[in-house]
Design an enzyme around this catalytic site. Structure first.
Site, PDB file in Angstrom:
ATOM      1  N   LYS A  63       0.844  -1.196   0.000  1.00  0.00           N
ATOM      2  CA  LYS A  63       0.000   0.000   0.000  1.00  0.00           C
ATOM      3  C   LYS A  63       0.880   1.247   0.000  1.00  0.00           C
ATOM      4  CE  LYS A  63      -0.421   0.102   5.049  1.00  0.00           C
ATOM      5  NZ  LYS A  63      -1.332   0.161   6.208  1.00  0.00           N
ATOM      6  N   ARG A 161     -10.507  -0.045  15.084  1.00  0.00           N
ATOM      7  CA  ARG A 161     -10.411   0.714  13.837  1.00  0.00           C
ATOM      8  C   ARG A 161     -11.444   0.074  12.909  1.00  0.00           C
ATOM      9  NH1 ARG A 161      -4.526   1.425  11.097  1.00  0.00           N
ATOM     10  NH2 ARG A 161      -5.004  -0.695  10.402  1.00  0.00           N
ATOM     11  N   HIS A 192      -6.422  -7.073  12.952  1.00  0.00           N
ATOM     12  CA  HIS A 192      -5.148  -6.347  12.953  1.00  0.00           C
ATOM     13  C   HIS A 192      -4.701  -6.070  14.387  1.00  0.00           C
ATOM     14  CE1 HIS A 192      -1.934  -4.143  11.133  1.00  0.00           C
ATOM     15  NE2 HIS A 192      -2.294  -2.969  11.644  1.00  0.00           N
ATOM     16  N   ARG A 248       0.923 -10.945   7.283  1.00  0.00           N
ATOM     17  CA  ARG A 248       0.947  -9.755   6.433  1.00  0.00           C
ATOM     18  C   ARG A 248       2.134  -8.892   6.839  1.00  0.00           C
ATOM     19  NH1 ARG A 248      -4.129  -9.581   8.816  1.00  0.00           N
ATOM     20  NH2 ARG A 248      -3.540  -7.613   9.805  1.00  0.00           N
ATOM     21  N   TYR A 292      17.599  29.106   9.410  1.00  0.00           N
ATOM     22  CA  TYR A 292      16.602  29.884  10.135  1.00  0.00           C
ATOM     23  C   TYR A 292      16.792  29.823  11.653  1.00  0.00           C
ATOM     24  CZ  TYR A 292      13.935  30.160   5.786  1.00  0.00           C
ATOM     25  OH  TYR A 292      13.521  30.420   4.497  1.00  0.00           O
ATOM     26  N   CYS A 339      15.275  23.295   5.795  1.00  0.00           N
ATOM     27  CA  CYS A 339      14.381  24.229   5.110  1.00  0.00           C
ATOM     28  C   CYS A 339      13.451  23.459   4.177  1.00  0.00           C
ATOM     29  CB  CYS A 339      15.200  25.249   4.327  1.00  0.00           C
ATOM     30  SG  CYS A 339      16.419  26.144   5.335  1.00  0.00           S
ATOM     31  N   MET A 340      12.586  24.175   3.471  1.00  0.00           N
ATOM     32  CA  MET A 340      11.599  23.500   2.643  1.00  0.00           C
ATOM     33  C   MET A 340      12.242  22.642   1.565  1.00  0.00           C
ATOM     34  SD  MET A 340       8.423  25.051   0.409  1.00  0.00           S
ATOM     35  CE  MET A 340       7.612  25.727   1.868  1.00  0.00           C
ATOM     36  N   ASP A 341      13.297  23.168   0.938  1.00  0.00           N
ATOM     37  CA  ASP A 341      13.888  22.431  -0.171  1.00  0.00           C
ATOM     38  C   ASP A 341      15.408  22.395  -0.132  1.00  0.00           C
ATOM     39  OD1 ASP A 341      12.549  25.096  -2.214  1.00  0.00           O
ATOM     40  OD2 ASP A 341      14.263  25.125  -0.848  1.00  0.00           O
TER      41      ASP A 341
END
Length: 402
Positions: A63, A161, A192, A248, A292, A339-341
């Site tokens: 999955k 669940r 599960h 599984r 930062y 940082c972001m990228d």
């Protein structure tokens, strides 16, 4: 041998495809960052897992696009190594595997009202039923298709669940009535585990007892499911009494220890390695605040290296400051906030140049962290680390494909 996945958006690499005759170590220089997926490691892990449960069938869970490793590629490698079943969450994921030419037994367990049950049944996809209403909808869709669906009935055993609780007796009675009419075939009863990563947790025995009771109720209703399955990766490796007819395995397939506070009893090989090329290098004086918030200051005059990976690519933000990144067999620390990228490394006096390759995550051979280490430092789970890496700017390269 390697190939670059064409299912990813390779915009950073300008859509580069690497010919299968090219070795992974000479990956095309236009890629700034990439994930190497070792399919031989998948095969190794599946074989080791199978050795722990010789009397049970092995379902490999693919999955979330194979935990971001690539569901079709992982599925093929796992099946070649002896897995007998595949498992996914959604019908969409199952249909994608069928479109990829994978014909192995396949269970999809997460669906809701209006789901394309008929399309799934026509493709030979096995379905889970949690309630009488869901089972009725599956049967109606099957009749419209003229097929007999293969069903796994899910019982609530303590995770609270998905799965039938008070409705369980009604569900198995309804399933038996449909089966007697030739409308369905109940092939499985399953549930599960909530706490299997902690081997001694009392919930494990309690869930086993509830599961056995659910199976008994199903059998008393006249059902004869050939697949009773409860164990996940952790229980497969540590609890043979929970193996039943099938296990599984997800996390262990990808080479990550599924247990909390103890080593896995079998040798697992990490499947994914995350690499990137340094894009910029410069000297910084002692006391320089990096990234930062200036949460990191250089302890001495040093060299800083910029790496084009960040939290938008699945790198955890905190608290990874100082975490080791691999460079030619040496560990260099991450300097300052992710940082972001992009992120920054303090490489000291190492002779790092733009274009050099660093390893952010992998088996540890280059001085880098493993997924378990990233999880421990960041307060996230190994599952979250792995599934968060499947980002468009970091295409997958498959190595050791057969």
């Amino acid at each position: 041998m390697i190939q670059v996945s064409t299912r990813d958006d390779c915009s950073w690499g300008e859509g580069v495809l690497v010919d299968s005759s090219v070795q992974a170590s000479s990956n095309n220089g236009r890629l700034l960052a990439w994930r190497e997926i070792d399919l031989d490691a998948v095969r190794h892990n599946v074989r080791r897992i199978a050795e722990t449960c010789p009397a049970a069938q092995l379902m490999v869970v693919v999955k979330a696009d194979g935990y971001s490793h690539g569901a079709p590629e992982v599925a093929r490698a796992a099946l070649a190594a002896g897995a007998t079943y595949l498992g996914v969450a959604t019908i969409g994921e199952a249909l994608a595997l069928r479109r990829a030419g994978i014909t192995a037994p396949l269970l999809a367990w997460l669906a809701g009202p209006g789901s394309p049950y008929g399309t799934a049944i026509a493709q030979g996809i096995e379905l889970a039923a949690y309630s009488c209403a869901q089972l009725s909808e599956i049967v109606q869709a099957a009749q419209e298709q003229g097929h007999v669906p293969r069903i796994h009935l899910k019982a609530e055993t303590g995770m609270w669940r998905g799965g039938a609780a008070d409705e369980w007796a009604l569900l198995v009675a309804q399933a038996r009535a449909h089966e007697a009419q030739g409308l369905v075939r109940v092939v499985g009863v399953w549930s599960h585990l909530a706490c299997a990563d902690r081997v001694d947790h009392p919930a494990n025995d309690q869930q086993r007892d509830w599961f056995l009771r659910a199976v008994q109720v199903a059998e008393e209703a006249g059902l004869r499911p050939r697949l009773r399955h409860l164990a996940n990766s952790a229980a497969t490796l540590t609890r043979p009494d929970l193996h039943f007819d099938m296990v599984r395995c997800g996390l262990a397939t990808y080479g990550v220890n599924p247990l909390s506070g103890q080593e896995a009893p079998v040798q697992l090989r990490p499947v994914v390695t995350v690499k990137a090329r340094v894009t910029h290098v410069k000297r910084a004086p002692a006391g320089a605040g990096v990234s930062y918030g200036h949460t990191y200051r250089t302890p001495a005059s040093t060299t800083l290296a910029l790496v084009p990976l960040g939290y938008a690519d699945g790198v955890p933000v905190a608290p990874l400051e100082g975490a080791p990144v691999g460079y030619r067999g040496k560990s260099v620390p991450l300097a300052g906030r992710v940082c972001m990228d992009q992120l920054v490394l303090d490489v000291g006096d190492l002779q790092v140049q733009p274009g050099d390759v660093v390893t952010l995550l992998g088996p540890g051979r280059d001085g880098e962290h493993r997924a378990e280490d990233w999880a421990a430092l960041s307060g996230r789970s190994s599952y979250e680390i792995l599934t968060g890496l499947g980002r468009p700017r970091v295409p997958a390269i498959y190595v050791n494909d057969e």
